[in-house]
Structure formats: structure tokens, C-alpha cells
Write a protein that holds these residues in place. Structure first.
Motif, PDB file in Angstrom:
ATOM      1  N   THR A 101      13.740  -1.469   4.601  1.00  0.00           N
ATOM      2  CA  THR A 101      13.647  -2.470   3.539  1.00  0.00           C
ATOM      3  C   THR A 101      13.888  -2.198   2.253  1.00  0.00           C
ATOM      4  O   THR A 101      14.157  -2.824   0.935  1.00  0.00           O
ATOM      5  N   LYS A 102      13.135  -1.126   2.154  1.00  0.00           N
ATOM      6  CA  LYS A 102      12.547  -0.508   0.461  1.00  0.00           C
ATOM      7  C   LYS A 102      13.872   0.071  -0.001  1.00  0.00           C
ATOM      8  O   LYS A 102      14.099  -0.069  -0.826  1.00  0.00           O
ATOM      9  N   ARG A 114      20.546  -7.291  -3.320  1.00  0.00           N
ATOM     10  CA  ARG A 114      18.706  -7.832  -3.142  1.00  0.00           C
ATOM     11  C   ARG A 114      18.189  -7.359  -1.959  1.00  0.00           C
ATOM     12  O   ARG A 114      18.648  -8.412  -1.252  1.00  0.00           O
ATOM     13  N   ASN A 116      15.366  -8.192   0.881  1.00  0.00           N
ATOM     14  CA  ASN A 116      13.491  -8.549   1.354  1.00  0.00           C
ATOM     15  C   ASN A 116      13.664  -8.313   3.140  1.00  0.00           C
ATOM     16  O   ASN A 116      14.233  -8.873   3.271  1.00  0.00           O
ATOM     17  N   VAL A 170      12.953 -10.970  -6.771  1.00  0.00           N
ATOM     18  CA  VAL A 170      12.555 -10.446  -5.626  1.00  0.00           C
ATOM     19  C   VAL A 170      13.566  -9.854  -5.209  1.00  0.00           C
ATOM     20  O   VAL A 170      14.044  -9.953  -4.332  1.00  0.00           O
ATOM     21  N   ASN A 171      12.904  -8.237  -4.653  1.00  0.00           N
ATOM     22  CA  ASN A 171      13.076  -7.367  -4.446  1.00  0.00           C
ATOM     23  C   ASN A 171      12.391  -6.359  -4.114  1.00  0.00           C
ATOM     24  O   ASN A 171      11.278  -5.670  -4.396  1.00  0.00           O
ATOM     25  N   HIS A 173      10.459  -6.288  -1.568  1.00  0.00           N
ATOM     26  CA  HIS A 173       9.111  -7.087  -1.154  1.00  0.00           C
ATOM     27  C   HIS A 173       8.819  -7.163   0.160  1.00  0.00           C
ATOM     28  O   HIS A 173      10.144  -7.329   1.289  1.00  0.00           O
ATOM     29  N   VAL A 174       8.211  -7.229   1.042  1.00  0.00           N
ATOM     30  CA  VAL A 174       7.617  -7.652   1.826  1.00  0.00           C
ATOM     31  C   VAL A 174       6.661  -8.984   1.971  1.00  0.00           C
ATOM     32  O   VAL A 174       5.333  -9.233   1.336  1.00  0.00           O
ATOM     33  N   ILE A 175       7.443 -10.058   2.366  1.00  0.00           N
ATOM     34  CA  ILE A 175       6.523 -11.124   2.154  1.00  0.00           C
ATOM     35  C   ILE A 175       5.793 -11.565   3.803  1.00  0.00           C
ATOM     36  O   ILE A 175       6.318 -12.448   4.718  1.00  0.00           O
TER      37      ILE A 175
END
Length: 199
Positions: A101-102, A114, A116, A170-171, A173-175
Motif C-alpha cells: 500500500t505504501k 491515492r 490506503n 489521506v494517502n 496510511h493504514v487505518i
């Protein structure tokens, strides 16, 4: 390349479907501790959780790049954020999803893309209700600081947000959508059962 890792067009659609079904903790049979982990289980788990996601992203990126915008939401897991006593292959594959993801966010963010990830804990999915015991579910609930476990709709709500214009900044990131389980001290549940803090 290992036979079976090359995925054709027909299988890609199945991979998309499997990623949608995979929200939450989808238990893998025979996913044990490292010393007894079957390498084939490890490879197949990575194939389902990471390679499938990579292929969906790879083949979706050209369209997003052409239009100069896009949002990718990957399904990770709290199992990919910390070590566990079992679920070895699952946890390693989800940790890879987090780094994937990153990578996507860094490589394509300046082109309007984006990427995430959501990291659920135990979710009351159809698969979990069928294959996971209530005792297993209760372990997660005991260590959460929320009043209830997650339902699939809770995960879907975060997907909708991350896909919306409201999440424009928001890009990468792990939520965690985990009832706070990743943010508490390991002894909180035990202290709670003792009646709170003790001198």
C-alpha cells in the motif's frame, strides 16, 4: 516463477471477488506457527492476499493514470501489524499488503492516485461465523476498548470514506478498524477484570 502464480484474465475476476470477501479475519486452515507451517500454505496465502491484490492494482492503474485520479483501498489486518502466536502465513501476507500500500502511494501519489489500507481485527463476516468459534471471537472482544465487535458495514463505511473527496489528503496510511485493540496496553483487559487500577 512458480507454476500457478501466473494469473490469467478469467482468474483476475475471481481474485477481485476474493478480495471483497476477505474483509476481516478470514481464518486459513493449517496456518500454524513458523516451525510447522507448510510452505505451500504460505505460498497460497500470499497468492490470495498479496499477489491477487497486486494484479488487481496493476491492471487498474492504467485507467486511473489516464484520468489523473483514483483511490485504491486495500484490505490489510491487525494481524499484519503485530506478531501473533499462530496465523503466521496470514499475518506475514497482510504485513506485505501494508508495505505494498505504501509503495503504491509513494510511486503514484504525484499522479493523482491515492492508496490506503484498512486493518480490521475480528469482523463478524459469514466466513468467521462459520469457521471461527465464539470463544475465539470473545478473545478479540475482550481486548477491544469498544463495546462491540465489527460488522462488515463498519468496514464498508471506512472504504466509502477513503474513496471519497473528503479523504483527498489521506494517502499511504493504514487505518485500523479494530475497536482500539492495537492501541492499548496488553494488560488492559486483565486490569479491567480486576476492577480497574490497583495500588
Amino acid at each position: 516463477m512458480r507454476p500457478g502464480w501466473a494469473v490469467g484474465r478469467a482468474e483476475r475476476s475471481l481474485l477481485v471477488e476474493s478480495e471483497i470477501r476477505a474483509a476481516g479475519l478470514d481464518l486459513t486452515a493449517n496456518d500454524a506457527d513458523i516451525s510447522s507451517l507448510d510452505p505451500d500454505v504460505l505460498l497460497e496465502t500470499f497468492r490470495a492476499n498479496l499477489v491477487g491484490m497486486f494484479l488487481v492494482t496493476k491492471h487498474g492503474l492504467p485507467t486511473m493514470l489516464d484520468q489523473g485520479a483514483g483511490s485504491i483501498v486495500n484490505m490489510a489486518s491487525v494481524s499484519g501489524m503485530a506478531g501473533e502466536s499462530s496465523l503466521s502465513a496470514y499475518g506475514m501476507s497482510k504485513a506485505s499488503v501494508i508495505h505494498f500500500t505504501k509503495q503504491v502511494a509513494v510511486q503514484y501519489g504525484k499522479q493523482g492516485i491515492r492508496c490506503n489500507a484498512i486493518a480490521p481485527a475480528f469482523v463478524n463476516t459469514r466466513n468467521n461465523k462459520q469457521y471461527a468459534s465464539q470463544e475465539f471471537a470473545d478473545v478479540y472482544l475482550r481486548h477491544m476498548v469498544s463495546t462491540s465487535g465489527a460488522e462488515p458495514q463498519n468496514i464498508a463505511d471506512v472504504v466509502v470514506f477513503l474513496s471519497s473527496d473528503e479523504a483527498a489528503l489521506v494517502n499511504g496510511h493504514v487505518i485500523p478498524v479494530d475497536g482500539g485493540i492495537t492501541e492499548v496496553s496488553p494488560i488492559v483487559a486483565d486490569v479491567r477484570e480486576l476492577g480497574g487500577h490497583t495500588a
